[in-house]
Design a protein around this motif. Structure first.
Motif, mmCIF file in Angstrom:
data_model
loop_
_atom_site.group_PDB
_atom_site.id
_atom_site.type_symbol
_atom_site.label_atom_id
_atom_site.label_comp_id
_atom_site.label_asym_id
_atom_site.label_seq_id
_atom_site.Cartn_x
_atom_site.Cartn_y
_atom_site.Cartn_z
ATOM 1 N N PHE A 122 28.312 49.695 84.726
ATOM 2 C CA PHE A 122 29.680 50.286 84.957
ATOM 3 C C PHE A 122 30.708 49.601 84.538
ATOM 4 O O PHE A 122 31.921 50.178 84.729
ATOM 5 C CB PHE A 122 29.611 50.124 86.832
ATOM 6 C CG PHE A 122 28.513 51.461 87.325
ATOM 7 C CD1 PHE A 122 28.108 52.295 87.007
ATOM 8 C CD2 PHE A 122 27.808 50.023 88.641
ATOM 9 C CE1 PHE A 122 26.973 53.154 87.472
ATOM 10 C CE2 PHE A 122 26.455 50.984 89.173
ATOM 11 C CZ PHE A 122 26.718 52.774 88.502
ATOM 12 N N THR A 123 30.652 47.903 83.800
ATOM 13 C CA THR A 123 31.731 47.766 83.211
ATOM 14 C C THR A 123 31.310 47.284 81.604
ATOM 15 O O THR A 123 30.544 48.330 80.896
ATOM 16 C CB THR A 123 32.098 46.735 83.921
ATOM 17 O OG1 THR A 123 30.998 45.445 84.066
ATOM 18 C CG2 THR A 123 33.012 46.760 85.632
ATOM 19 N N SER A 124 31.366 45.913 81.174
ATOM 20 C CA SER A 124 30.112 45.546 80.445
ATOM 21 C C SER A 124 30.430 44.317 80.427
ATOM 22 O O SER A 124 30.952 43.256 81.003
ATOM 23 C CB SER A 124 31.946 45.526 79.305
ATOM 24 O OG SER A 124 31.508 44.583 78.777
ATOM 25 N N ALA A 183 11.553 53.984 71.096
ATOM 26 C CA ALA A 183 12.897 53.229 70.670
ATOM 27 C C ALA A 183 13.999 53.499 72.468
ATOM 28 O O ALA A 183 14.808 52.971 73.234
ATOM 29 C CB ALA A 183 13.721 53.270 70.094
ATOM 30 N N ALA A 184 13.641 54.601 71.986
ATOM 31 C CA ALA A 184 14.392 55.396 73.513
ATOM 32 C C ALA A 184 13.884 55.207 74.600
ATOM 33 O O ALA A 184 14.971 55.316 75.535
ATOM 34 C CB ALA A 184 14.631 57.233 73.490
ATOM 35 N N ALA A 185 12.745 55.096 75.008
ATOM 36 C CA ALA A 185 12.083 55.173 76.299
ATOM 37 C C ALA A 185 12.769 53.264 76.327
ATOM 38 O O ALA A 185 13.334 52.760 77.497
ATOM 39 C CB ALA A 185 11.006 55.345 76.195
ATOM 40 N N LYS A 186 12.405 52.703 76.146
ATOM 41 C CA LYS A 186 13.086 51.127 75.536
ATOM 42 C C LYS A 186 14.649 51.119 76.133
ATOM 43 O O LYS A 186 14.949 50.166 76.637
ATOM 44 C CB LYS A 186 12.355 50.325 74.554
ATOM 45 C CG LYS A 186 12.923 48.403 74.339
ATOM 46 C CD LYS A 186 12.582 47.830 73.615
ATOM 47 C CE LYS A 186 12.797 46.503 73.751
ATOM 48 N NZ LYS A 186 14.105 45.991 74.169
ATOM 49 N N ALA A 187 15.087 51.212 75.040
ATOM 50 C CA ALA A 187 16.138 51.550 75.152
ATOM 51 C C ALA A 187 17.100 52.165 77.447
ATOM 52 O O ALA A 187 18.232 51.314 77.313
ATOM 53 C CB ALA A 187 17.797 52.633 74.676
ATOM 54 N N SER A 188 16.820 53.128 77.260
ATOM 55 C CA SER A 188 17.309 53.700 78.918
ATOM 56 C C SER A 188 16.161 52.232 79.734
ATOM 57 O O SER A 188 17.194 52.059 80.798
ATOM 58 C CB SER A 188 16.179 55.122 78.966
ATOM 59 O OG SER A 188 15.396 54.932 79.021
ATOM 60 N N VAL A 243 24.538 58.089 89.462
ATOM 61 C CA VAL A 243 25.735 58.177 88.630
ATOM 62 C C VAL A 243 25.417 57.786 87.046
ATOM 63 O O VAL A 243 24.335 56.768 87.073
ATOM 64 C CB VAL A 243 26.940 57.618 88.570
ATOM 65 C CG1 VAL A 243 27.733 57.883 86.936
ATOM 66 C CG2 VAL A 243 27.613 58.187 89.251
ATOM 67 N N GLY A 244 24.555 58.880 85.713
ATOM 68 C CA GLY A 244 24.194 58.633 84.554
ATOM 69 C C GLY A 244 22.654 58.553 84.715
ATOM 70 O O GLY A 244 21.831 58.483 83.018
ATOM 71 N N PHE A 271 14.998 57.761 83.784
ATOM 72 C CA PHE A 271 15.080 57.048 82.635
ATOM 73 C C PHE A 271 14.995 58.180 81.116
ATOM 74 O O PHE A 271 15.934 57.308 80.428
ATOM 75 C CB PHE A 271 13.175 56.261 82.279
ATOM 76 C CG PHE A 271 13.863 55.416 83.078
ATOM 77 C CD1 PHE A 271 14.536 54.312 83.906
ATOM 78 C CD2 PHE A 271 12.575 55.014 84.249
ATOM 79 C CE1 PHE A 271 14.296 53.105 84.324
ATOM 80 C CE2 PHE A 271 11.250 53.851 84.762
ATOM 81 C CZ PHE A 271 12.841 53.077 85.222
ATOM 82 N N GLN A 272 15.020 59.638 81.569
ATOM 83 C CA GLN A 272 15.443 60.045 80.770
ATOM 84 C C GLN A 272 16.697 60.736 80.369
ATOM 85 O O GLN A 272 17.386 61.455 80.688
ATOM 86 C CB GLN A 272 14.833 61.769 81.231
ATOM 87 C CG GLN A 272 12.784 61.479 80.688
ATOM 88 C CD GLN A 272 12.164 62.900 81.639
ATOM 89 O OE1 GLN A 272 12.816 63.944 82.086
ATOM 90 N NE2 GLN A 272 11.500 63.372 80.967
ATOM 91 N N THR A 273 17.602 59.589 80.510
ATOM 92 C CA THR A 273 18.890 59.560 79.638
ATOM 93 C C THR A 273 19.546 58.487 78.658
ATOM 94 O O THR A 273 18.797 57.772 78.221
ATOM 95 C CB THR A 273 19.277 59.837 81.346
ATOM 96 O OG1 THR A 273 21.096 59.620 80.590
ATOM 97 C CG2 THR A 273 19.312 58.019 81.688
ATOM 98 N N THR A 274 20.399 58.658 78.036
ATOM 99 C CA THR A 274 21.103 57.783 76.984
ATOM 100 C C THR A 274 21.751 56.552 77.814
ATOM 101 O O THR A 274 22.855 56.600 79.146
ATOM 102 C CB THR A 274 21.252 58.210 76.588
ATOM 103 O OG1 THR A 274 23.033 59.075 76.690
ATOM 104 C CG2 THR A 274 21.055 58.995 75.216
ATOM 105 N N PRO A 275 22.273 55.366 77.892
ATOM 106 C CA PRO A 275 23.027 54.243 78.211
ATOM 107 C C PRO A 275 24.270 54.778 78.105
ATOM 108 O O PRO A 275 25.126 55.195 77.182
ATOM 109 C CB PRO A 275 22.822 53.059 77.205
ATOM 110 C CG PRO A 275 21.631 52.699 76.537
ATOM 111 C CD PRO A 275 21.127 54.464 76.783
ATOM 112 N N ARG A 276 24.745 54.234 79.625
ATOM 113 C CA ARG A 276 26.573 54.718 79.627
ATOM 114 C C ARG A 276 26.779 56.160 80.060
ATOM 115 O O ARG A 276 27.789 56.827 79.156
ATOM 116 C CB ARG A 276 27.275 54.136 79.046
ATOM 117 C CG ARG A 276 26.935 52.596 78.874
ATOM 118 C CD ARG A 276 28.292 51.595 78.003
ATOM 119 N NE ARG A 276 27.882 50.460 78.110
ATOM 120 C CZ ARG A 276 28.019 49.486 78.944
ATOM 121 N NH1 ARG A 276 28.768 50.028 79.674
ATOM 122 N NH2 ARG A 276 27.593 48.396 79.034
ATOM 123 N N ASN A 277 25.661 57.261 80.210
ATOM 124 C CA ASN A 277 25.936 58.887 79.860
ATOM 125 C C ASN A 277 26.372 59.215 81.263
ATOM 126 O O ASN A 277 25.951 59.539 82.505
ATOM 127 C CB ASN A 277 24.480 59.083 80.143
ATOM 128 C CG ASN A 277 24.375 60.453 80.372
ATOM 129 O OD1 ASN A 277 25.588 60.971 79.221
ATOM 130 N ND2 ASN A 277 23.189 61.354 80.374
#
Length: 576
Positions: free
Chosen positions: A349-351, A421-426, A295-296, A302-308
């Motif tokens: 899945f939470t925080s 930067a997006a790659a590292k974020a994912s 999920v997400g 990895f081709q996604t954004t966090p909490r997607n």
């Protein structure tokens, strides 16, 4: 009346151990078998019935031991064969069982079988691996098909010596075994399975279990026009001879009353999954479906954004795996949120904010304990470990999956800063590295992972938050994530029929903030409700259970809580 004895593995709670990162007993910076033995009492105290050891076999460690050089020996930094035999014995002495990783889709390219196979085209073991001639397009040499590997790039590696390609669904150093060859299969059963079953191992987690039968190996459809290599998971998974191969394997395992849990990716057809886990089909006891942990993720993870992701997506994924045991099914299922291939569930899945991480860890523990099937916990999950921080740079990412992805983005975008930067974020959100950092045992140097007088640097950087998250402190803190895991596992065992074997129903799939589901067993009923937000939510039950008399069985915050659900709170109610 005859009482049918349930198989031991249905009611068990399994604790997964990643040897390199569990505990270092000799100060070399790498976890080892003696480190595991030293903490068996800790593991048992949680409420664990089975330990699962990730690959501890002799290996060059290109893919952290999933590239096996010798099935019948141990990776030297982890210990010896005698240490492994002692671990099996000490585990059994404490009333627990032990399973190993069974990695038989591929070996290391340093395995003696492959060394022989690549030595010449007429070697007796040539056909133990999958070799193919090149195809030529406009005079240019090309691999036999367009499949992309699990770690990027083509699945085919050219071998200059014999002038053919060999197949590797993972790293080039992990050539795929040829399961079509009956002689190969028999040697796999003997050296990788029976060798360990004879030493008392109680079963296996079976790596990439649905990839043994590759089918016709035709080109995959083009889904990524920017790449020469295409996703082929539906081509090489669940091939035509899988039933035959797994039935053969099961015949060996049955003699030892050994359990199997198969890793089963790329299998969206739940009828096919049910065939794998059906008791009468005699193939596997259960599988890991990846619906929930996927999920997400993007089409290429990895081709996604966090909490997607949304909570309804998460709930639908859980329902697919829970429905595997809906009667008249004779199958079984698993419950897990973390393993060595996933990032940490609190972060995902939470925080993992300081004020929420404990509540999030407890709520997820409650949710998992209320779901049916065999429950799997990954090391560090029981104390609420989280992903490492965004401030860490790319040098801290050691996993081949992470580094290959980052290099691929750099190459495709000519080092575009925004793309990197997006790659590292994912990666910061989803990389496997997060589950592989050493366990935080205490606030001692290196978080107590190595002996206090050790001068070696741990193979991965320990987390910086041991002052608020470590096993030693949590063992004496009744409000800790660890204390709650111990408590909720007792509740799960006390209400075993209802929580482990009960039928699951999602009571409000589309609710964006609350996850409310029921469990039913022979007229008994429980309802779990979980708040997936960082705010107090009004406690609202769906109409189907709204008027039923409810008795609070357990809350992840406080049993005596009334009124609204606090941030990241979960509760289980018994219905009269």
């Amino acid at each position: 009346m005859t009482v049918v004895q349930r198989p031991w593995w249905k009611d068990g709670v399994v604790y997964q151990i990643y040897p390199a990162s569990f505990k270092d007993s000799n100060g070399d910076g790498i976890g080892d078998l003696n480190g595991i033995i030293s903490e068996l009492d800790y593991i048992r105290s949680i409420g664990i019935d089975v330990i699962w050891i990730c690959p501890m076999y002799d290996s060059p460690q290109v893919d952290m031991g999933y590239d096996i050089r010798d099935y019948q020996d141990v990776y030297a930094p982890y210990g010896t064969l005698q240490d492994m035999e002692r671990l099996i014995s000490e585990t059994h002495d404490r009333g627990m069982r032990i399973i190993l990783d069974l990695v038989v889709n591929h070996t290391s390219d340093q395995h003696k079988w492959f060394q022989e196979s690549r030595s010449s085209k007429d070697n007796p073991k040539r056909d133990w691996y999958i070799w193919r001639p090149a195809r030529y397009i406009d005079g240019e040499r090309k691999p036999p098909n367009n499949w992309v590997g699990n770690f990027t790039g083509s699945v085919w590696q050219w071998d200059d010596h014999t002038q053919e390609y060999y197949l590797h669904l993972f790293c080039p150093e992990q050539p795929d075994l040829n399961w079509e060859n009956a002689e190969t299969r028999q040697e796999i059963y003997k050296s990788a399975m029976e060798f360990w079953l004879e030493r008392g191992v109680d079963g296996f987690r079976v790596d990439t279990v649905n990839m043994y039968s590759k089918g016709q190996m035709l080109d995959a459809p083009v889904t990524d026009p920017s790449s020469e290599w295409q996703f082929a998971g539906y081509q090489y998974c669940n091939g035509p001879r899988m039933t035959e191969f797994l039935s053969e394997m099961n015949a060996v395992l049955e003699k030892y009353d050994a359990m199997t849990v198969g890793e089963c990716p790329n299998t969206p057809d739940m009828k096919r999954v049910l065939q794998y886990v059906s008791a009468k089909e005699k193939q596997l006891n259960m599988v890991f479906q990846f619906d929930v942990v996927d999920v997400g993720q993007g089409p290429y993870k990895f081709q996604t954004t966090p909490r997607n992701w949304t909570l309804p997506q998460f709930k639908r994924a859980i329902a697919r795996t829970q429905d595997l045991i809906r009667l008249p099914s004779d199958g079984w299922t698993t419950v897990f949120l973390e393993n060595h291939d996933q990032s940490r569930s609190i972060t995902r899945f939470t925080s993992d904010a300081p004020e929420h991480r404990v509540a999030g860890g407890k709520m997820l523990a409650l949710m998992m304990a209320a779901l049916s099937g065999t429950l799997f916990i990954y090391q560090g999950q029981e104390i609420g470990m989280t992903n490492f921080p965004e401030s860490w740079d790319m040098s801290e990412y050691k996993d081949v999956d992470s580094t290959n992805y980052y290099k691929m983005v750099a190459q495709r975008t000519k080092d575009d800063p925004a793309a990197l930067a997006a790659a590292k974020a994912s990666l910061q959100h989803l990389a496997r590295d997060h589950s592989r950092v050493p366990i935080s045992w205490s606030t001692a140097p290196n978080n107590g992972f190595s002996p206090s007088d050790s001068i070696a640097v741990p193979w991965m950087r320990p987390l910086e938050d041991a002052n608020v998250c470590n096993a030693k402190q949590q063992q004496s803190d009744k409000n800790s994530v660890l204390a709650f895991w111990k408590r909720i596992l007792k509740v799960r065992k006390e209400w075993n029929d209802l929580l482990v074997h009960g039928e699951y129903d999602d009571l409000d799939t589309e609710h964006p903030d609350l996850f409310c589901f029921s469990k039913t067993w022979k007229g008994k009923k429980a309802v779990a409700v979980c708040n997936f937000t960082d705010e107090v939510q009004k406690l609202e039950f769906p109409s189907t259970v709204r008027d039923a008399k409810k008795e609070l069985l357990v809350s992840s915050v406080d049993d005596n809580t009334e009124g609204g659900l606090r941030a990241w709170e979960g509760r289980i109610y018994l219905l009269a």
